[in-house]
Design a protein around this motif. Structure first.
Motif, PDB file in Angstrom:
ATOM      1  N   PRO A 545       0.800  -1.222   0.000  1.00 46.43           N
ATOM      2  CA  PRO A 545       0.000   0.000   0.000  1.00 46.43           C
ATOM      3  C   PRO A 545       0.833   1.273   0.000  1.00 46.43           C
ATOM      4  CG  PRO A 545      -0.892  -1.583   1.561  1.00 46.43           C
ATOM      5  CD  PRO A 545       0.433  -2.123   1.101  1.00 46.43           C
ATOM      6  N   GLN A 546       2.062   1.192   0.499  1.00 40.41           N
ATOM      7  CA  GLN A 546       2.914   2.374   0.524  1.00 40.41           C
ATOM      8  C   GLN A 546       3.545   2.654  -0.830  1.00 40.41           C
ATOM      9  OE1 GLN A 546       2.675   4.155   3.256  1.00 40.41           O
ATOM     10  NE2 GLN A 546       1.390   2.497   4.061  1.00 40.41           N
ATOM     11  N   ARG A 547       3.779   1.606  -1.618  1.00 37.32           N
ATOM     12  CA  ARG A 547       4.350   1.754  -2.961  1.00 37.32           C
ATOM     13  C   ARG A 547       3.626   0.810  -3.910  1.00 37.32           C
ATOM     14  NH1 ARG A 547      10.645   3.104  -3.638  1.00 37.32           N
ATOM     15  NH2 ARG A 547      10.701   4.964  -2.336  1.00 37.32           N
ATOM     16  N   PRO A 548       2.381   1.091  -4.208  1.00 36.40           N
ATOM     17  CA  PRO A 548       1.610   0.154  -5.046  1.00 36.40           C
ATOM     18  C   PRO A 548       2.103   0.124  -6.487  1.00 36.40           C
ATOM     19  CG  PRO A 548       0.339   2.150  -4.615  1.00 36.40           C
ATOM     20  CD  PRO A 548       1.569   2.243  -3.769  1.00 36.40           C
ATOM     21  N   VAL A 549       2.596  -1.037  -6.904  1.00 36.14           N
ATOM     22  CA  VAL A 549       2.972  -1.287  -8.301  1.00 36.14           C
ATOM     23  C   VAL A 549       2.125  -2.455  -8.780  1.00 36.14           C
ATOM     24  CG1 VAL A 549       4.787  -2.022  -9.882  1.00 36.14           C
ATOM     25  CG2 VAL A 549       5.321  -0.407  -8.032  1.00 36.14           C
ATOM     26  N   LYS A 550       1.314  -2.230  -9.790  1.00 35.62           N
ATOM     27  CA  LYS A 550       0.398  -3.253 -10.269  1.00 35.62           C
ATOM     28  C   LYS A 550       0.940  -3.905 -11.529  1.00 35.62           C
ATOM     29  CE  LYS A 550      -3.558  -0.986  -8.179  1.00 35.62           C
ATOM     30  NZ  LYS A 550      -4.983  -0.653  -8.266  1.00 35.62           N
ATOM     31  N   VAL A 551       0.631  -5.192 -11.671  1.00 40.48           N
ATOM     32  CA  VAL A 551       1.048  -5.946 -12.852  1.00 40.48           C
ATOM     33  C   VAL A 551      -0.183  -6.236 -13.698  1.00 40.48           C
ATOM     34  CG1 VAL A 551       2.141  -8.047 -13.711  1.00 40.48           C
ATOM     35  CG2 VAL A 551       2.975  -6.981 -11.597  1.00 40.48           C
ATOM     36  N   ALA A 569      -1.503 -11.184 -11.876  1.00 36.65           N
ATOM     37  CA  ALA A 569      -2.097  -9.845 -11.910  1.00 36.65           C
ATOM     38  C   ALA A 569      -2.845  -9.549 -10.612  1.00 36.65           C
ATOM     39  CB  ALA A 569      -3.029  -9.725 -13.107  1.00 36.65           C
ATOM     40  N   LYS A 570      -3.651 -10.497 -10.152  1.00 35.70           N
ATOM     41  CA  LYS A 570      -4.461 -10.250  -8.966  1.00 35.70           C
ATOM     42  C   LYS A 570      -3.611 -10.110  -7.705  1.00 35.70           C
ATOM     43  CE  LYS A 570      -8.781 -12.283 -10.611  1.00 35.70           C
ATOM     44  NZ  LYS A 570      -9.726 -13.416 -10.536  1.00 35.70           N
ATOM     45  N   ALA A 571      -2.469 -10.768  -7.651  1.00 41.05           N
ATOM     46  CA  ALA A 571      -1.601 -10.632  -6.478  1.00 41.05           C
ATOM     47  C   ALA A 571      -1.178  -9.185  -6.272  1.00 41.05           C
ATOM     48  CB  ALA A 571      -0.370 -11.518  -6.626  1.00 41.05           C
ATOM     49  N   SER A 572      -1.056  -8.446  -7.365  1.00 36.09           N
ATOM     50  CA  SER A 572      -0.622  -7.052  -7.296  1.00 36.09           C
ATOM     51  C   SER A 572      -1.785  -6.072  -7.440  1.00 36.09           C
ATOM     52  CB  SER A 572       0.410  -6.782  -8.391  1.00 36.09           C
ATOM     53  OG  SER A 572      -0.198  -6.892  -9.669  1.00 36.09           O
ATOM     54  N   SER A 573      -3.023  -6.586  -7.431  1.00 35.07           N
ATOM     55  CA  SER A 573      -4.239  -5.789  -7.668  1.00 35.07           C
ATOM     56  C   SER A 573      -4.282  -5.233  -9.082  1.00 35.07           C
ATOM     57  CB  SER A 573      -4.374  -4.647  -6.643  1.00 35.07           C
ATOM     58  OG  SER A 573      -4.658  -5.158  -5.382  1.00 35.07           O
TER      59      SER A 573
END
Length: 596
Positions: A545-551, A569-573
């Motif tokens: 949540p402090q550094r959200p990087v999505k795949v 993908a879902k692991a990283s939202s």
């Protein structure tokens, strides 16, 4: 903002008139199901055939209601009865089709159109005017159902916000962003971020953007182009957009993913996202378990452990009014049938069916069950914004393309040997690289973009299975496209190690003012034995949540392991897009890029 670079906006899905200012990619994406569903049995005595086209979110219900109407054999004023047939099409695509004579849909030309919002009738009027023809939708139209826009928040967060008393759009979605939840006495909740639909793809996203501009201008009607140019308005909108976690092409899919995560993670599925801007109806469906995963034989899934609460900003909100539009294609008998169908749909029995899906009735009244599920209205009821003129909507979206949150995007392109396989008269890599080029054209000129290639170690790349082709930096479409065209295809698919490295690369270069995302395009599954631990990869890229990087992943061609890419993908939202049918890869890129 005068110094900001200007780009041509690709407004999907309104592929119609350039002269009207709606510049688009024709046929780039089909958002609705192009299918015509028969309703009832042919009845020779019912000689009036009425074709109805409905927006997708209510089409299944309209098909059932049409069957009931046909079975009732209601008498028309001039004698006889009508047989109603319902087809479904996304509102934006239907706007396109009506603007060009209903060509290319493979659906019957409608006599009645049921879009999600009157915003679409305004856009069609704009297109008709630009084409020099009589408008097909010149009037205001009655509603068959309604659903106001709300800020949906996980219960604990939503109740805390409600306790603060009346708050506005800026106070909820904008001003709180800098200090985050600390401004509400909950610093442990971190930064305030929210999700919204891309207004170029979604009616609720468009409505959310309009509501933001109204709140910024501190009015509820008569918004003008001059208002949009006011520096205070642009600053307000920019501040709100800065807190967007990511844009979505489909809020229903976003909520389905949230429901799945909620049930899988003991109610902690909301992750870092504090809120979503969407129509009230979807909050109801989510809370009732209608969007949760279903087991065989179940009509609906389990209710989420953490329900959503609808928060209503004090300035007011926008209403999606689901108009009943009789088109010029209807003759006198069909107009009589349409009037009778409207009367039927607004009767109590049919309105109850709409209520079961979370809609308000045709007069904007909410059922007790709806309010019990999503939360009570403010004292005195809701205040609604009036729809702006179509020209103002168009100008608003032009401005949004500049004011929206920008992105850091690292693209990882599979260059393994399997990409040499044929797709028609081209290779997989040629098809994929062409689609990637089209996708790049949709990015904002102020985005930052980098490119990696990956396979396994090869003679040309002996040291590691991935390589930086273009460093993450200012968007240079020409350089990226040229580098993609000259990539060498060879080796196996080192999927896990590349995803891990690319994700960490962006974490190390995280920019809190941007959406930070890794995009992976692959035609295969992991074939790299030095790194084949999926569970460890999922743990390594889990959203911080402090550094959200999505795949975001695109599964290309039939050999892709879509199930695994979906887990990644879902692991990283993030989200996985299914292009295992290669003809869908352009659509996948359009939807993916719309998330930035």
């Amino acid at each position: 903002m005068a110094s900001a670079p200007t780009r041509t906006r690709k407004w999907l899905p309104y592929a119609a008139s350039v002269s009207a200012g709606l510049v688009v990619i024709a046929g780039a994406v089909v958002l609705g199901q192009r299918e015509a569903t028969p309703t009832g049995q042919d009845r020779p005595e019912c000689t009036v055939a009425l074709e109805v086209n409905s927006s997708t979110e209510k089409a299944a219900l309209l098909i059932e209601l049409a069957e009931g109407y046909n079975d009732s054999r209601r008498s028309l004023p001039g004698g006889g009865c009508a047989r109603v047939h319902v087809s479904r099409l996304n509102s934006g695509e239907a706007t396109d089709a009506l603007a060009i004579g209903w060509r290319g849909t493979n659906l019957p030309e409608p006599h009645v159109w049921l879009p999600t919002s009157s915003l679409w009738t305004g856009q069609l009027r704009l297109l008709d005017r630009a084409a020099g023809r009589e408008p097909q939708t010149p009037d205001d139209y009655p509603s068959i159902a309604n659903s106001p826009l709300v800020i949906a928040m996980p219960q604990q967060k939503g109740e805390l916000v409600r306790q603060q008393g009346p708050l506005g759009w800026g106070e909820i979605l904008g001003l709180s962003g800098r200090e985050g939840w600390a401004g509400f006495g909950k610093p442990e909740w971190g930064r305030f971020t929210f999700g919204k639909d891309n207004p170029n793809l979604s009616t609720s996203g468009l409505a959310a953007t309009i509501a933001t501009y109204y709140a910024a201008a501190q009015r509820s009607s008569d918004l003008t182009r001059a208002d949009l140019a006011d520096p205070a308005v642009t600053q307000f909108v920019r501040r709100i957009e800065a807190n967007v976690s990511h844009y979505s092409d489909d809020s229903v899919e976003l909520l389905r993913d949230l429901a799945e995560a909620d049930l899988a993670r003991d109610g902690k599925g909301s992750g870092h996202m504090s809120a979503m801007v969407l129509q009230e109806e979807l909050v109801y469906l989510y809370n009732e378990g209608r969007l949760s995963p279903r087991r065989d034989g179940q009509e609906q899934g389990a209710r989420p452990r953490v329900p959503l609460v609808a928060v209503h900003p004090k300035e007011g909100t926008f209403n999606l009014d689901h108009p009943f539009v009789v088109l010029p294609s209807a003759d006198e008998q069909q107009r009589a049938a349409a009037a009778d169908l409207l009367a039927y749909l607004t009767e109590d029995a049919q309105q109850e069916r709409f209520a079961r899906l979370g809609f308000r009735d045709h007069e904007r009244r909410a059922s007790a069950a709806l309010l019990a599920s999503v939360g009570a209205e403010p004292p005195g009821g809701l205040t609604y914004f009036s729809p702006p003129e179509p020209e103002v909507v168009k100008a608003m979206l032009d401005g949004w393309s500049i004011l929206r949150k920008k992105a850091n995007v690292l693209i990882a392109l599979d260059t393994s040997g399997s990409m040499k396989a044929a797709v028609g008269d081209r290779t997989r890599f040629q098809v994929a690289s062409t689609a990637a080029g089209k996708g790049l054209a949709l990015l904002n000129s102020e985005d930052r973009v980098g490119l990696w290639s990956f396979s396994s170690e090869t003679r040309r790349r002996p040291d590691r299975p991935y390589q930086e082709e273009v460093p993450l930096g200012d968007f240079d479409q020409k350089r990226l496209t040229s580098r993609i065209a000259n990539l060498h295809v060879d080796g196996g698919t080192a999927l896990y190690t590349t995803v891990r490295a690319a994700h960490q690369h962006l974490v190390d270069r995280y920019d809190p003012e941007r959406i930070n995302a890794v995009v992976v395009l692959t035609d295969g599954k992991n074939e790299y034995s030095p790194d084949n631990d999926l569970a460890k990869l999922l743990a390594d890229i889990e959203l911080n949540p402090q550094r959200p990087v999505k795949v975001f992943c695109i599964a290309f061609d039939r050999d892709s392991d879509f199930a695994t890419l979906d887990k990644i993908a879902k692991a990283s939202s993030g989200k996985a897009f299914d292009a295992t049918d290669p003809t869908k890869i352009d659509d996948a890129f359009v939807k993916l890029v719309s998330s930035f």
